[in-house]
Motif scaffolding. Sequence first.
Motif, PDB file in Angstrom:
ATOM      1  N   LYS A  90      17.153  67.282  13.110  1.00 30.81           N
ATOM      2  CA  LYS A  90      18.514  66.527  13.371  1.00 30.81           C
ATOM      3  C   LYS A  90      19.563  67.132  13.169  1.00 30.81           C
ATOM      4  O   LYS A  90      20.663  67.184  13.878  1.00 30.81           O
ATOM      5  CB  LYS A  90      18.268  65.113  12.337  1.00 30.81           C
ATOM      6  CG  LYS A  90      17.467  63.874  12.828  1.00 30.81           C
ATOM      7  CD  LYS A  90      17.531  62.768  11.988  1.00 30.81           C
ATOM      8  CE  LYS A  90      16.787  61.846  12.596  1.00 30.81           C
ATOM      9  NZ  LYS A  90      16.639  60.556  11.659  1.00 30.81           N
ATOM     10  N   LEU A  93      20.128  69.604  16.030  1.00 33.14           N
ATOM     11  CA  LEU A  93      20.647  69.010  17.159  1.00 33.14           C
ATOM     12  C   LEU A  93      22.399  68.817  17.103  1.00 33.14           C
ATOM     13  O   LEU A  93      23.032  68.896  17.966  1.00 33.14           O
ATOM     14  CB  LEU A  93      20.003  67.421  17.437  1.00 33.14           C
ATOM     15  CG  LEU A  93      18.818  67.791  17.954  1.00 33.14           C
ATOM     16  CD1 LEU A  93      17.953  66.324  18.243  1.00 33.14           C
ATOM     17  CD2 LEU A  93      18.779  68.495  19.630  1.00 33.14           C
ATOM     18  N   TRP A  94      22.576  68.389  15.904  1.00 34.96           N
ATOM     19  CA  TRP A  94      24.130  68.272  15.608  1.00 34.96           C
ATOM     20  C   TRP A  94      24.905  69.556  15.954  1.00 34.96           C
ATOM     21  O   TRP A  94      25.820  69.533  16.397  1.00 34.96           O
ATOM     22  CB  TRP A  94      24.316  67.757  14.133  1.00 34.96           C
ATOM     23  CG  TRP A  94      24.485  66.239  13.718  1.00 34.96           C
ATOM     24  CD1 TRP A  94      23.066  65.419  13.433  1.00 34.96           C
ATOM     25  CD2 TRP A  94      25.373  65.307  14.410  1.00 34.96           C
ATOM     26  NE1 TRP A  94      23.772  64.190  13.436  1.00 34.96           N
ATOM     27  CE2 TRP A  94      25.039  64.043  14.096  1.00 34.96           C
ATOM     28  CE3 TRP A  94      26.629  65.490  14.823  1.00 34.96           C
ATOM     29  CZ2 TRP A  94      25.649  62.791  14.233  1.00 34.96           C
ATOM     30  CZ3 TRP A  94      27.421  64.354  14.958  1.00 34.96           C
ATOM     31  CH2 TRP A  94      26.908  62.986  14.810  1.00 34.96           C
ATOM     32  N   PHE A 155      18.758  70.818  24.430  1.00 32.40           N
ATOM     33  CA  PHE A 155      19.064  69.649  23.349  1.00 32.40           C
ATOM     34  C   PHE A 155      17.951  68.660  23.920  1.00 32.40           C
ATOM     35  O   PHE A 155      17.313  67.971  23.035  1.00 32.40           O
ATOM     36  CB  PHE A 155      20.377  69.366  23.524  1.00 32.40           C
ATOM     37  CG  PHE A 155      21.144  68.220  22.562  1.00 32.40           C
ATOM     38  CD1 PHE A 155      21.749  68.439  21.663  1.00 32.40           C
ATOM     39  CD2 PHE A 155      20.829  66.835  23.033  1.00 32.40           C
ATOM     40  CE1 PHE A 155      22.154  67.371  20.511  1.00 32.40           C
ATOM     41  CE2 PHE A 155      21.334  65.812  22.225  1.00 32.40           C
ATOM     42  CZ  PHE A 155      21.860  65.907  21.149  1.00 32.40           C
ATOM     43  N   LEU A 156      17.883  68.180  25.130  1.00 28.87           N
ATOM     44  CA  LEU A 156      17.073  67.161  25.596  1.00 28.87           C
ATOM     45  C   LEU A 156      15.348  67.151  25.120  1.00 28.87           C
ATOM     46  O   LEU A 156      14.947  66.506  24.713  1.00 28.87           O
ATOM     47  CB  LEU A 156      17.261  66.792  27.053  1.00 28.87           C
ATOM     48  CG  LEU A 156      18.501  66.301  27.453  1.00 28.87           C
ATOM     49  CD1 LEU A 156      18.661  66.320  28.840  1.00 28.87           C
ATOM     50  CD2 LEU A 156      18.944  65.126  26.792  1.00 28.87           C
ATOM     51  N   LYS A 159      14.970  66.843  21.486  1.00 29.53           N
ATOM     52  CA  LYS A 159      14.937  65.391  21.385  1.00 29.53           C
ATOM     53  C   LYS A 159      13.877  64.733  21.746  1.00 29.53           C
ATOM     54  O   LYS A 159      13.195  63.822  21.003  1.00 29.53           O
ATOM     55  CB  LYS A 159      16.288  64.905  22.123  1.00 29.53           C
ATOM     56  CG  LYS A 159      16.800  63.454  21.440  1.00 29.53           C
ATOM     57  CD  LYS A 159      18.065  63.448  21.798  1.00 29.53           C
ATOM     58  CE  LYS A 159      18.880  62.240  21.137  1.00 29.53           C
ATOM     59  NZ  LYS A 159      18.606  61.883  19.917  1.00 29.53           N
ATOM     60  N   LYS A 160      13.070  65.254  22.748  1.00 28.89           N
ATOM     61  CA  LYS A 160      11.793  64.674  23.201  1.00 28.89           C
ATOM     62  C   LYS A 160      10.564  64.994  22.705  1.00 28.89           C
ATOM     63  O   LYS A 160       9.657  64.274  22.282  1.00 28.89           O
ATOM     64  CB  LYS A 160      11.886  64.968  24.902  1.00 28.89           C
ATOM     65  CG  LYS A 160      10.622  64.204  25.493  1.00 28.89           C
ATOM     66  CD  LYS A 160      10.827  64.557  26.950  1.00 28.89           C
ATOM     67  CE  LYS A 160       9.212  63.797  27.625  1.00 28.89           C
ATOM     68  NZ  LYS A 160       9.332  63.887  29.075  1.00 28.89           N
ATOM     69  N   GLY A 162      10.510  67.410  19.674  1.00 22.60           N
ATOM     70  CA  GLY A 162      10.706  67.997  18.540  1.00 22.60           C
ATOM     71  C   GLY A 162      10.716  69.552  18.500  1.00 22.60           C
ATOM     72  O   GLY A 162      11.092  70.165  19.458  1.00 22.60           O
ATOM     73  N   THR A 167       9.818  75.154  22.039  1.00 23.32           N
ATOM     74  CA  THR A 167      11.206  74.830  21.772  1.00 23.32           C
ATOM     75  C   THR A 167      11.976  75.668  20.901  1.00 23.32           C
ATOM     76  O   THR A 167      13.320  75.987  21.211  1.00 23.32           O
ATOM     77  CB  THR A 167      11.551  73.495  21.443  1.00 23.32           C
ATOM     78  OG1 THR A 167      10.955  72.981  20.223  1.00 23.32           O
ATOM     79  CG2 THR A 167      10.941  72.274  22.554  1.00 23.32           C
TER      80      THR A 167
END
Length: 198
Positions: A90, A93-94, A155-156, A159-160, A162, A167
């Motif tokens: 999290k 991603l921020w 980012f996507l 999010k999908k 982890g 990634t």
Amino acid sequence: MKIDHSQPLEYSTHKNEMNILGFWIFLGAEIMLFATLFTSYFIYENRVGNGPSGAEIFEITPVLIETVVLLTSSFTIGLAINAMRLNRPKAMLWFLGITLILGATFLSVEIYEFVHYYHVGATLQTSAFTGILLTTLGTHGAHVTFGLFWGIAIFLQIKKHGLTPETANKSFNYSLYWHFLDVMWIFIFSFIYLKGMM
């Protein structure tokens, strides 16, 4: 796929290690591209013909905004990779999102700058100086644009899916690319803008 848990996630497989090595080689080629552009710029910077010189068209305010924004984005992408290594998706991603917003801000100011150059008569056809100036700035801007799309894709994916070895590897290579763009901008700021304003 064998995962080495003693290594950071981005280096945790042999494929990941090879991907990072390959990306360093790619950045070496990118360095040669920008070295060619800078060399061409230094050759043509005084060939203004009937067009304006750098001192006549450069504005310090947008250049300073671009510099502060891009250098700040280098810091935030570093924080994103640090969060990744701490297994805090999290937070990662921020920080990645902030990096992308800063990158988009940089591009917005650069577009303003290009519009300004057009209005003062500095186009690709005006002189050798304006031609190589716009080519160099445009090449860097195109790299930032590509970086924004790449960053959104990562980012996507995070999010999908982890944080996975895949990634994490993509994110790490992306951070190398983004730092590279920041280093190139330091050269542009120092040897094109500051030198041209003197």
